[in-house]
Design an enzyme around this catalytic site. Structure first.
Site, PDB file in Angstrom:
ATOM      1  N   HIS A   1       2.666  -9.528   6.407  1.00  0.00           N
ATOM      2  CA  HIS A   1       3.726  -8.398   6.549  1.00  0.00           C
ATOM      3  C   HIS A   1       4.635  -8.406   5.245  1.00  0.00           C
ATOM      4  O   HIS A   1       5.287  -7.748   4.675  1.00  0.00           O
ATOM      5  CB  HIS A   1       3.764  -8.512   7.828  1.00  0.00           C
ATOM      6  CG  HIS A   1       4.360  -7.266   8.274  1.00  0.00           C
ATOM      7  ND1 HIS A   1       2.346  -5.876   8.607  1.00  0.00           N
ATOM      8  CD2 HIS A   1       5.468  -5.745   8.122  1.00  0.00           C
ATOM      9  CE1 HIS A   1       3.236  -5.044   8.762  1.00  0.00           C
ATOM     10  NE2 HIS A   1       4.267  -4.636   8.684  1.00  0.00           N
TER      11      HIS A   1
ATOM     12  N   ARG B   1      -1.905  -4.314   6.249  1.00  0.00           N
ATOM     13  CA  ARG B   1      -1.475  -4.611   7.413  1.00  0.00           C
ATOM     14  C   ARG B   1      -3.043  -6.225   7.513  1.00  0.00           C
ATOM     15  O   ARG B   1      -3.619  -5.847   7.069  1.00  0.00           O
ATOM     16  CB  ARG B   1      -1.782  -4.381   8.463  1.00  0.00           C
ATOM     17  CG  ARG B   1      -0.690  -2.504   8.325  1.00  0.00           C
ATOM     18  CD  ARG B   1      -0.271  -2.149   9.431  1.00  0.00           C
ATOM     19  NE  ARG B   1       0.604  -0.876   9.308  1.00  0.00           N
ATOM     20  CZ  ARG B   1       0.187   0.257   8.808  1.00  0.00           C
ATOM     21  NH1 ARG B   1      -1.117   0.721   8.882  1.00  0.00           N
ATOM     22  NH2 ARG B   1       1.366   0.642   8.942  1.00  0.00           N
TER      23      ARG B   1
ATOM     24  N   LYS C   1      -3.694   2.467  11.800  1.00  0.00           N
ATOM     25  CA  LYS C   1      -3.353   2.473  12.825  1.00  0.00           C
ATOM     26  C   LYS C   1      -4.302   3.458  13.967  1.00  0.00           C
ATOM     27  O   LYS C   1      -3.947   4.757  13.402  1.00  0.00           O
ATOM     28  CB  LYS C   1      -2.098   2.345  13.206  1.00  0.00           C
ATOM     29  CG  LYS C   1      -1.207   1.700  12.701  1.00  0.00           C
ATOM     30  CD  LYS C   1       0.690   1.055  13.646  1.00  0.00           C
ATOM     31  CE  LYS C   1       0.953  -0.037  12.725  1.00  0.00           C
ATOM     32  NZ  LYS C   1       2.347  -0.395  13.408  1.00  0.00           N
TER      33      LYS C   1
ATOM     34  N   TYR D   1      13.439   0.647   3.684  1.00  0.00           N
ATOM     35  CA  TYR D   1      13.185   0.130   1.701  1.00  0.00           C
ATOM     36  C   TYR D   1      14.007   0.394   1.301  1.00  0.00           C
ATOM     37  O   TYR D   1      15.052  -0.882   0.147  1.00  0.00           O
ATOM     38  CB  TYR D   1      12.324   0.165   1.625  1.00  0.00           C
ATOM     39  CG  TYR D   1      11.299  -0.878   2.588  1.00  0.00           C
ATOM     40  CD1 TYR D   1      11.388  -1.989   1.888  1.00  0.00           C
ATOM     41  CD2 TYR D   1      10.285   0.222   3.112  1.00  0.00           C
ATOM     42  CE1 TYR D   1      10.058  -2.559   3.276  1.00  0.00           C
ATOM     43  CE2 TYR D   1       9.089  -0.292   3.349  1.00  0.00           C
ATOM     44  CZ  TYR D   1       9.495  -1.853   3.779  1.00  0.00           C
ATOM     45  OH  TYR D   1       7.829  -2.466   4.498  1.00  0.00           O
TER      46      TYR D   1
ATOM     47  N   ARG E   1       3.680  -6.183   2.202  1.00  0.00           N
ATOM     48  CA  ARG E   1       3.901  -5.775   2.508  1.00  0.00           C
ATOM     49  C   ARG E   1       5.257  -5.357   1.832  1.00  0.00           C
ATOM     50  O   ARG E   1       6.044  -3.933   1.028  1.00  0.00           O
ATOM     51  CB  ARG E   1       3.833  -4.442   3.676  1.00  0.00           C
ATOM     52  CG  ARG E   1       2.316  -4.597   3.981  1.00  0.00           C
ATOM     53  CD  ARG E   1       2.242  -3.822   5.776  1.00  0.00           C
ATOM     54  NE  ARG E   1       2.650  -2.019   5.858  1.00  0.00           N
ATOM     55  CZ  ARG E   1       1.992  -1.497   6.011  1.00  0.00           C
ATOM     56  NH1 ARG E   1       0.963  -1.444   5.467  1.00  0.00           N
ATOM     57  NH2 ARG E   1       2.781  -0.678   6.091  1.00  0.00           N
TER      58      ARG E   1
ATOM     59  N   HIS F   1       2.681   4.989   6.360  1.00  0.00           N
ATOM     60  CA  HIS F   1       2.971   5.203   7.034  1.00  0.00           C
ATOM     61  C   HIS F   1       2.931   6.648   7.557  1.00  0.00           C
ATOM     62  O   HIS F   1       2.773   7.359   7.222  1.00  0.00           O
ATOM     63  CB  HIS F   1       4.755   4.862   7.132  1.00  0.00           C
ATOM     64  CG  HIS F   1       5.539   3.382   6.255  1.00  0.00           C
ATOM     65  ND1 HIS F   1       6.128   3.539   6.025  1.00  0.00           N
ATOM     66  CD2 HIS F   1       4.731   2.073   6.938  1.00  0.00           C
ATOM     67  CE1 HIS F   1       6.282   1.899   5.763  1.00  0.00           C
ATOM     68  NE2 HIS F   1       5.679   1.096   6.361  1.00  0.00           N
TER      69      HIS F   1
END
Length: 390
Positions: A334, A240, A264, A369, A337, A360
């Protein structure tokens, strides 16, 4: 204290809970003495000041502290030892004090990243300012209907993505307000949910366009070497923008061929460093401007410091798109990704493997996806009734 202990026992509290409540008051008492607050002047405002002090000092209160102190205040009122509550709203805390305490709570208790804290603060600042036009916060009259009305009004002037972020920030703040005893009940449930219809496909780039973007970086210059390394990290590891801007020199482990990614929140992930990415990083670091900053990527103008936020990485990507002249629907960082995940899926990687690579937190984030795996989707599709049209 003996009277309060008996008061608690008479109301059915067990010994363990009673001791915890008494300890809370024992910690509160020295603070009152230091600030010259007499029992006859004790009010809810003093409790709020005490709890905010604990947050600023790095000793965040538990979720029960505010409730327990208010309970003790009510007991003192029954003895007529403390002033009775009035219906007039209190002056409350200043808006900036409340928002500051909330930011400290997010960082120390929730372990949110600096970027997330800034975003949450922005939405909460607007909310609190709207609820307290005089600059003094008094949440005792806050109603669920008021919160719902505020969210609906704000949502009309912003995107769905911004609204989802706003509602997350408000729920977090209202839970914080409950723990701080700013409000008596948990009002987080009053924040309405945002409809989430995931109908769009991930916007992936063709492989040749990724190579075009990489080739557009002039690797004879320091800027070109820096930008090439950044785009390569995006394309090969699916980082990211915020993860790239927060990279430190200590995060690159040359001996083991790994790189530490600060994801994150407080998530830290070790990832293998592909040879081409390692070469690009070393090529940039050998000509990187001299600086005391430990950030891997620096600005190209003085002072030579790290990026202030992830928007710089996004700007680098947009410049690369402009150089190539590619007409892509989206030109954000993004994109890479999405491209990486889509390519891996087409080559036979499982959703679980992709989820681990993209870091994730839940597999649900990765299932989007599955929509672009057309080969697998064709194998489960039912034939059209009546056969194909001729």
């Amino acid at each position: 204290m003996d009277s309060y202990a008996k008061y608690l026992q008479d109301r059915g509290y067990d010994q363990k809970t009673g001791r915890r409540k008494l300890r809370t008051i024992a910690r509160f008492s020295p603070w009152l003495k230091r600030h010259g607050v007499q029992v006859r002047n004790l009010s809810v405002d003093e409790i709020h000041k005490y709890l905010s002090m604990k947050v600023r000092k790095g000793r965040p209160p538990t979720k029960d502290d505010g409730v327990e102190l208010k309970q003790f205040l009510e007991f003192l009122r029954t003895l007529e030892a403390a002033p009775q509550s009035t219906n007039a709203p209190s002056s409350g805390m200043k808006i900036e004090d409340v928002v500051f305490s909330f930011a400290v709570y997010l960082k120390r208790e929730r372990s949110l990243s600096a970027g997330s804290v800034v975003q949450y603060k922005r939405y909460v600042q607007r909310f609190v300012s709207d609820m307290a036009p005089d600059g003094r916060c008094n949440f005792s009259t806050l109603l669920p209907a008021t919160i719902t009305s505020y969210v609906c009004k704000a949502a009309a002037n912003q995107s769905r993505k911004d609204t989802k972020l706003m509602t997350s920030a408000l729920r977090s703040f209202l839970r914080f307000a409950r723990y701080q005893a700013f409000i008596e009940t948990d009002l987080a449930a009053a924040v309405p949910a945002v409809a989430n219809w995931a109908v769009s496909l991930p916007k992936a780039l063709p492989t040749h366009q990724v190579e075009q973007i990489l080739s557009s970086c002039d690797r004879k210059t320091i800027i070109g070497k820096r930008d090439f390394a950044i785009v390569l990290l995006l394309a090969r590891l699916g980082l990211r923008a915020g993860e790239i801007s927060s990279l430190q020199l200590e995060d690159i482990h040359w001996e083991t061929g790994c790189i530490s990614i600060h994801g994150k929140g407080s998530n830290l992930t070790q990832m293998p460093l592909p040879p081409d990415v390692g070469n690009a990083l070393s090529s940039y670091l050998l000509c990187r401007p001299k600086s005391s900053s430990r950030a891997v990527f620096l600005r190209t103008i003085k002072p030579f410091i790290g990026f202030s936020n992830s928007s710089t990485v996004s700007g680098i990507v947009q410049s690369a798109f402009r150089r190539t002249g590619l007409d892509a629907d989206s030109q954000g960082s993004h994109q890479f990704r999405h491209t990486l995940a889509t390519e891996l899926l087409r080559k036979g990687s499982s959703l679980q493997e992709i989820a681990e690579l993209l870091r994730h937190q839940t597999l649900e984030c990765t299932t989007i996806y599955a929509k672009v795996d057309f080969s697998s989707l064709r194998s489960v599709g039912l034939p059209w009734p009546g056969g194909a049209a001729k």
